[in-house]
Design a protein around this motif. Structure first.
Motif, PDB file in Angstrom:
ATOM      1  N   PHE A 170       1.057  -1.221   0.057  1.00 41.82           N
ATOM      2  CA  PHE A 170       0.129   0.040  -0.085  1.00 41.82           C
ATOM      3  C   PHE A 170       0.803   1.347   0.046  1.00 41.82           C
ATOM      4  O   PHE A 170       1.954   1.366   0.733  1.00 41.82           O
ATOM      5  CB  PHE A 170      -0.735   0.067   1.190  1.00 41.82           C
ATOM      6  N   SER A 171       0.562   2.206  -0.738  1.00 42.86           N
ATOM      7  CA  SER A 171       1.329   3.508  -1.057  1.00 42.86           C
ATOM      8  C   SER A 171       0.695   4.571  -0.988  1.00 42.86           C
ATOM      9  O   SER A 171      -0.623   4.620  -1.391  1.00 42.86           O
ATOM     10  CB  SER A 171       2.258   3.050  -2.354  1.00 42.86           C
ATOM     11  N   ARG A 172       1.352   5.912  -1.024  1.00 43.15           N
ATOM     12  CA  ARG A 172       0.704   7.110  -1.357  1.00 43.15           C
ATOM     13  C   ARG A 172      -0.148   7.142  -2.645  1.00 43.15           C
ATOM     14  O   ARG A 172      -1.069   7.866  -2.747  1.00 43.15           O
ATOM     15  CB  ARG A 172       1.961   8.044  -1.380  1.00 43.15           C
ATOM     16  N   VAL A 173       0.487   6.368  -3.575  1.00 40.17           N
ATOM     17  CA  VAL A 173      -0.281   6.384  -5.035  1.00 40.17           C
ATOM     18  C   VAL A 173      -1.545   5.833  -4.911  1.00 40.17           C
ATOM     19  O   VAL A 173      -2.522   6.454  -5.513  1.00 40.17           O
ATOM     20  CB  VAL A 173       0.406   5.577  -6.018  1.00 40.17           C
ATOM     21  N   ASP A 174      -1.894   4.850  -4.175  1.00 44.10           N
ATOM     22  CA  ASP A 174      -3.226   4.424  -3.893  1.00 44.10           C
ATOM     23  C   ASP A 174      -3.887   5.378  -3.413  1.00 44.10           C
ATOM     24  O   ASP A 174      -5.236   5.734  -3.702  1.00 44.10           O
ATOM     25  CB  ASP A 174      -3.192   3.335  -3.027  1.00 44.10           C
ATOM     26  N   VAL A 175      -3.600   6.117  -2.220  1.00 48.27           N
ATOM     27  CA  VAL A 175      -4.392   7.392  -1.710  1.00 48.27           C
ATOM     28  C   VAL A 175      -4.773   8.270  -2.663  1.00 48.27           C
ATOM     29  O   VAL A 175      -5.973   8.760  -2.691  1.00 48.27           O
ATOM     30  CB  VAL A 175      -3.646   8.031  -0.438  1.00 48.27           C
ATOM     31  N   ASP A 176      -3.762   8.678  -3.365  1.00 52.24           N
ATOM     32  CA  ASP A 176      -4.021   9.761  -4.622  1.00 52.24           C
ATOM     33  C   ASP A 176      -4.928   9.291  -5.473  1.00 52.24           C
ATOM     34  O   ASP A 176      -5.922  10.269  -5.953  1.00 52.24           O
ATOM     35  CB  ASP A 176      -2.649  10.075  -5.163  1.00 52.24           C
ATOM     36  N   ARG A 177      -4.969   8.150  -5.989  1.00 49.53           N
ATOM     37  CA  ARG A 177      -5.803   7.619  -6.997  1.00 49.53           C
ATOM     38  C   ARG A 177      -7.152   7.666  -6.437  1.00 49.53           C
ATOM     39  O   ARG A 177      -8.196   7.918  -7.281  1.00 49.53           O
ATOM     40  CB  ARG A 177      -5.292   6.176  -7.416  1.00 49.53           C
TER      41      ARG A 177
END
Length: 304
Positions: A170-177
């Protein structure tokens, strides 16, 4: 409602206790709980359990060439019983559950203050080596769901799950998306299983409090710093909760969750961070909480 930290602690104990056990009998007490009528629980008899894992809020019991997937719903849970207790152990009939048993639409559910049975009846059970695993439901309507499938992805709720904040990837990319550029309230996004797997009403309150974000702020209004705070809060809140729940007996996990809440369920009490008063508000037919000092405007009172 069970959420990912407690379900994770549950499946770890199920995996430890059940792996290698043979299923000797399967009993469906409430037919409405079974969602795969063409594959009854009886097809599991004679199979060995190979392990247990979690998908969001779902429990997956893996068996030889089959899976029993369990959705705990709002009031479902799992408990153990000695085989000596007999076939009636943990059961309850529809008369004791009330006329609303079996209801499932949001209009009839009401909020988190819905009637909950003190000693919930078992809706299904599996007899394994030396014990009985009971799947219970404490609500006045049947929220527990059972699927007998070839693989977990056959269950629609699992097939559509978004990234899991407890996953190491799980990463910041998942949150941004899932969040950035969306004109939708943060609390709603967090509870949307297609966006983030495993988060419900309680942990969305806790995550947003930790991140110091209003529950009704829209995703497309967040700055880069606020998105980073949200990502960190999701990862840390849920990760710390899982570590705290490990080793707690299954029948104590729900209470441990309640006791650990900083703002959820604590309307009218002092905020443990700033000392301000935690406030209640209605959100999507349930009651939620926030700290107006820590989390700032806009006020979510009356938000839907």
């Amino acid at each position: 409602m069970p959420e990912s930290p407690e379900v994770q602690a549950l499946v770890e104990q199920l995996d430890e206790r059940l792996a290698g056990c043979l299923i000797h009998s399967a009993d469906l007490i409430e037919f409405r709980a079974l969602k795969t009528r063409a594959r009854p629980l009886s097809t599991l008899v004679g199979r060995a359990v190979t392990g247990a894992r979690r998908f969001g809020k779902f429990v997956d019991l893996a068996l030889e060439e089959a899976h029993l997937v369990v959705s705990l719903g709002r009031h479902g849970w799992v408990r153990w019983a000695d085989t000596e207790r007999g076939d009636d152990a943990g059961r309850g009939d529809d008369a004791e559950r009330g006329d609303d048993a079996g209801r499932g639409d949001d209009a009839e559910r009401g909020d988190d203050a819905a009637e909950v049975a003190a000693d919930p009846p078992a809706l299904a059970s599996l007899t394994v080596d030396g014990s009985v695993v009971e799947f219970t439901d404490a609500g006045s309507w049947v929220s527990l769901g059972l699927w007998v499938v070839g693989y977990p992805g056959e269950v629609p709720g699992i097939a559509k799950l978004g990234p899991d904040p407890l996953d190491a990837a799980f990463s910041r990319v998942d949150v941004d998306r899932a969040v950035a550029h969306r004109r939708k309230q943060l609390k709603a996004i967090l509870q949307e299983q297609e966006s983030f797997a495993g988060i419900g009403n309680a942990y969305s309150d806790e995550i947003l409090h930790r991140a110091r974000l209003s529950p009704v702020a829209h995703g497309d209004t967040l700055t880069d710093d606020e998105l980073e705070r949200l990502f960190t809060a999701m990862r840390d809140e849920l990760g710390e909760a899982v570590r705290a729940r490990r080793g707690i007996p299954i029948d104590g996990l729900k209470q441990a969750k309640t006791d650990a809440m900083r703002v959820h369920g604590r309307g009218g009490e002092p905020c443990p961070v700033c000392g301000g008063i935690v406030e209640d508000f209605t959100f999507g037919g349930t009651t939620a909480q926030y700290c107006p000092v820590c989390q700032g405007a806009p006020s979510p009172k009356g938000a839907e």
